[in-house]
Structure formats: C-alpha cells, structure tokens
Scaffold this active site. Structure first.
Site, PDB file in Angstrom:
ATOM      1  NE  ARG A   1      -2.617   1.260   3.572  1.00 50.35           N
ATOM      2  CZ  ARG A   1      -3.541   1.286   4.567  1.00 50.35           C
ATOM      3  NH1 ARG A   1      -4.703   1.401   4.250  1.00 50.35           N
ATOM      4  NH2 ARG A   1      -3.206   1.256   5.624  1.00 50.35           N
TER       5      ARG A   1
ATOM      6  CG  ASP B   1      -4.270   2.537  11.077  1.00 49.62           C
ATOM      7  OD1 ASP B   1      -5.424   3.161  11.579  1.00 49.62           O
ATOM      8  OD2 ASP B   1      -4.222   1.702  10.095  1.00 49.62           O
TER       9      ASP B   1
END
Length: 555
Positions: free
Chosen positions: A177, A457
C-alpha cells in the site's frame, strides 16, 4: 527507452551506501539508483498535474457539501457503467485467489519477518496509515521489501534473531500500500516542488521488484488508499499502464485492490472497478477510515452527528449498507470483496479479558463471512488462527460466485441514525486519550501503536479528532451531564490528559505529548480542520539540517 532528465531534481536525505542489516548487503544507494529515480521522475512529471487537479476537485466538492448545494448520489453521467451487466474484472491473479486471511503492518524489518512467517494467505505491507513517513522509515521500507523478495531479510538484533521460516516464494503473497494522493515526499523535489508520495512509493517498489515478483508468480500487487472519485482510480490505471510499458511488462500484470474508505467512493464502487478493469483485484472495507471520512464529509451537517465511538459498529445502519453494497458490487463484477480490520492484540496478563477480546474478533469475522466477504484483515499474527477457522467455512478459496441480494439505496449509505446514541464525558476523554497517544508516537516516528490492547493506526486517531470537532461545532449535549460540549471543556480534558500521559511516559523528557497537544488543540476546539493528521504533522518529521544530495553520486 524514454530519456528522462534529472535536472531540477533534489534529494534532501541520506543515500547511504553502508549496509544497515546483516547479512544482507542492500543499501539505500541500491534503491535510489539513477535508473530508478529517472523512472519515478518520469511518472511524477507525467501525472502530477492530474493528481493536483483531482485534489482540487475534492476541495470543491467539500465546499458544495457544506453549502448544501449538492447531495451524495450515484453519478448520473456514469449510469451506463452501472447498468451494463456484461463487463467483468480480470481473471484472478496468481497468489490472489485465496485471500481468506490478510495480515497488515508497516515495512519495518522485524514486522516483515513476523508477518511473512504468520499463518495467513496474503500480507498488506503498509507505507501509509501505519508508517510514520520519516525518511529512514520510507527508504528502509523499500530496502526491507527488496531483501524479503530475494530471501535475504534475516538479521539479528542484540535481543532476537529474525529469520524467515520458509522462502518468500511460498510465503504469504505481498500486497504493497503506497501513500495516498494527498501526501507528498518532501525529501525529494522535482521541478521545485515535492514529489507525489504515492508515485514515489509505487515507483521504487515496482521498478526494483516487478520482474522478480512476476518470476515468482506473486505480483506486483498493490492496495490503493483514500480515493474519493473514480477518476482518481483512472489516474492509477494510467500510471500502471505507463509503468508496465516502460519496463516491457504486459499490461494487466499489476493488480490493485482499492480500499473503499471514503464516503464519496462508496457511491462510485462500480466505476472504480471499471476504471481499473484489467488491473482490479477487488475492493476492501476500510472501516475506520470510512467512519472518519463520513464524519469529515458530513461534519457541518447537524443531522449526521455520530455518538461515542464505541457505539459506532459495523452493524450501524450506514456501515451495514456500505458493507453489503461493496460485496454485491464486487461479486457481480467477479472480484474479491475483502473485510475489515480486527485491531485486537493479545492481552497477555489477563486471560479472561483476552478470551472476551478474541471472541469479539471471532464474532466479527463470522459476520463478515456470513455477509459474503472473501477474506478479512488481522493486525496481529495471533489472530490469524481465528480468521482461518472462520473463513475455512467457505469451503472454497473465495465466495465470489455468491452474489448477495442488494436492496439498499443511496439514502441508506447516509443513515447515521444509531440506536441509543449518546455522547458522554468518557467518550470525549477516550477520543482525546487515543488521539494524543497516537499523535505522540507518530511524531517519534512510530505509526503502528498499541493502545488499550488495540493496534491503532492513523485512521482511529482521525476518528477521535473529527468526532470532537463535530461535537464542539454543534454544541452537542452530553447524556451524562446534560451540558453542551464547548471548546473550554475539551481544552480542559486535553490539558489533563496531556499532563497525565507526559508524566508517565517511558520516554521521559523526550516524549512529544506537549507537541501533539499543540496540534490537537485547535482541531478539537473547532477552530481549525485539517484534511489529514498525517499532512498536518508531517513537517515535524523533516530533519532541518538535511542538505541536497549530489545526484552525480547515484549508482
């Protein structure tokens, strides 16, 4: 080969030619080569004007939403795409047929080894929300992936030896990603401006590893984050085509899974798959970012106020509608529909609490399987067994053949009415606590942070920030005190939590809670609203003494 000039290109960071990890000899200089930089610069110069136009379009759309001049809807101009039942995504790519258990994490060397050793089918390696983009994290993330693909990632620290249990060829399939379109890499300037972080991350990984991955039958594969419009997916598709042409790789070799983690994207799922067509490997329910985006996009509308974050679950009306539309859309078009993150981590000192947490994970995965997902995410290797156990009940490598009925409408995607909705002092305090702890760790260079037995996150910190902004902006009345939430109230809670966390920090005077609070304060008082925490804080990660690197020294 296209000729690319590196005139007007500057690197403000070390390009070290000393190996950092033993026994591998790969260095940053092996990644930032002249040929690789020429490739990345070509992509940036070709596509950055379009990227900037698309980001400006996001701003225009938000202005229209705030003014009440537009409503979320399925795009009338793309009805022909949605109404055509014949088009399909590509055949499933090697290594991406079974994605029943996907683990995620940043490209730190120890985490790469642990994830590749985990009992999972696929592995999303994250340069985005779980990685603080220090120069060292970004460039050594590339070094670590380069070494992993070549079975030379083993290394030893004073505390532990990290070693792959099996060759990369038989390890979980890696899906990288890159950072989102909104982010820049300010250590590399092209023509007087920072390079696109998305193009930088994608370009270096693809240039060095595409051929090796093709030979292994394992890529190159990507996850694409934070998109808000199908033309942003088209931009990725154009980049994929040029990149493949440049390296004489057949078009369609790349595969990309798109995270549907913004509210606008949920109205354009079919268009996003269509734009990527030959490169599409499905969509993913990015649940926490989707909650963040829903709050962000609707933050100024009083009819869409969400309650305490623990009351916003996957069974909330707007979340349930989003999940079911994603699965239906993907399976009608023949691609994977991936589930969301189980962020729990083992609770080692409390067996009873750990059992409750693991049962919560199991019930969440059963819900995803029953809805029709083809696989799901876990944040910790210990959760893989639960996900494997649940998704083994598919009986097949995926359930793309199963197309669930869809009865929802556009209005259902906006139905933020949650039963027993309340906002409390504890809800505010929890958001302040999580936001502060995550931002402080991020400012120290850590983007993957265990907080209250959850691996957090950037997305969960974003939810915390946006919720408090929304509550203050609308003067929401708390259920427990019957008082309105004011800037002064959240300021007092922030000051108390900052003092508490700073005084108990294991980093002593080196902690960054005061700095985190400085950035957090105007956001939660309702005096400012940044698009992303990561862009708001990014300049604090830059080393002020960096001098331009002499590009003549590149290999």
């Amino acid at each position: 080969m296209v000729k690319v000039s590196l005139d007007n290109v500057q690197i403000f960071g070390d390009v070290d030619d000393t190996p950092k990890f033993s026994p591998a000899s790969t260095t940053v200089a092996d990644i930032l080569t002249k040929d690789a930089l020429e490739f990345v610069v070509l992509l940036h110069r070709t596509f950055n004007p379009t990227r900037k136009e698309l980001l400006e379009n996001r701003i225009r759309q938000q202005d229209l939403i705030d003014s009440g001049k537009t409503a979320f809807q399925f795009l009338p101009e793309t009805a022909v795409i949605r109404d055509d039942p014949t088009w399909q995504g590509p055949i499933l790519a090697p290594g991406l047929i079974n994605r029943s258990t996907e683990i995620t994490g940043p490209p730190l060397r120890n985490m790469l080894v642990n994830a590749l050793n985990a009992d999972v089918t696929t592995y999303m390696v994250d340069f985005e929300d779980s990685l603080a983009p220090t120069w060292e994290n970004i460039v050594y993330g590339q070094v670590n992936l380069y070494d992993a693909i070549r079975d030379q990632i083993n290394y030893t620290t004073p505390r532990k030896e990290y070693k792959l249990n099996k060759p990369f060829a038989t390890s979980p399939t890696v899906i990288v990603r890159p950072r989102g379109w909104h982010m820049e890499e300010k250590h590399v300037y092209v023509d007087g401006a920072p390079i696109s972080a998305a193009i930088f991350d994608f370009g270096l990984y693809f240039f060095h590893n595409a051929q090796a991955l093709i030979e292994l039958g394992k890529g190159p594969y990507f996850y694409l984050p934070k998109m808000e419009h199908h033309l942003e997916a088209k931009l990725w598709n154009d980049i994929f085509n040029v990149a493949q042409d440049y390296l004489a790789i057949p078009r369609g070799t790349i595969r990309a899974t798109v995270l549907i983690e913004t509210l606008p994207a949920s109205f354009q799922m079919e268009e996003i798959i269509y734009q990527l067509r030959q490169h599409s490997s499905g969509l993913n329910c990015g649940r926490w970012d989707y909650i963040f985006s829903t709050i962000k996009k609707l933050r100024n509308l009083p009819d869409h106020i969400l309650p305490n974050r623990d009351l916003v679950t996957m069974t909330s009306p707007f979340m349930d509608a989003y999940v079911k539309r994603l699965i239906n859309t993907c399976h009608r078009r023949g691609v994977h529909a991936m589930g969301g993150m189980a962020a729990q981590i083992p609770i080692k000192d409390d067996a009873e609490a750990n059992d409750r947490a693991m049962d919560k994970v199991r019930q969440d995965k059963i819900r995803e399987l029953t809805n029709g997902h083809d696989g799901s995410w876990v944040a910790h290797p210990a959760l893989a067994a639960i996900c494997n156990e649940v998704f083994s009940n598919m009986g097949t490598a995926n359930q793309i053949y199963k197309i669930p009925q869809l009865t929802g409408t556009a209005d259902d995607l906006l139905n933020t009415n949650i039963k027993d909705s309340v906002v409390t002092v504890d809800g505010i305090t929890a958001n302040v606590d999580i936001g502060l702890q995550y931002m402080e760790a991020w400012l120290r260079g850590s983007g993957c942070v265990p907080i209250n037995h959850l691996m957090e996150d950037a997305a969960t910190a974003e939810v915390s920030r946006c919720q408090i902004y929304q509550w203050v902006h609308h003067g929401v009345v708390m259920a427990d005190t019957k008082e309105a939430i004011t800037p002064d109230l959240v300021t007092a809670i922030l000051e108390k939590q900052t003092e508490k966390l700073a005084s108990t920090s294991p980093f002593g005077n080196e902690n960054k809670f005061e700095l985190a609070a400085k950035y957090f304060l105007p956001e939660i008082r309702g005096e400012a609203f940044s698009d992303f925490l990561t862009t708001m804080l990014y300049d604090e990660l830059l080393t002020k003494n960096d001098k331009p690197f002499d590009l003549q020294k590149l290999k």
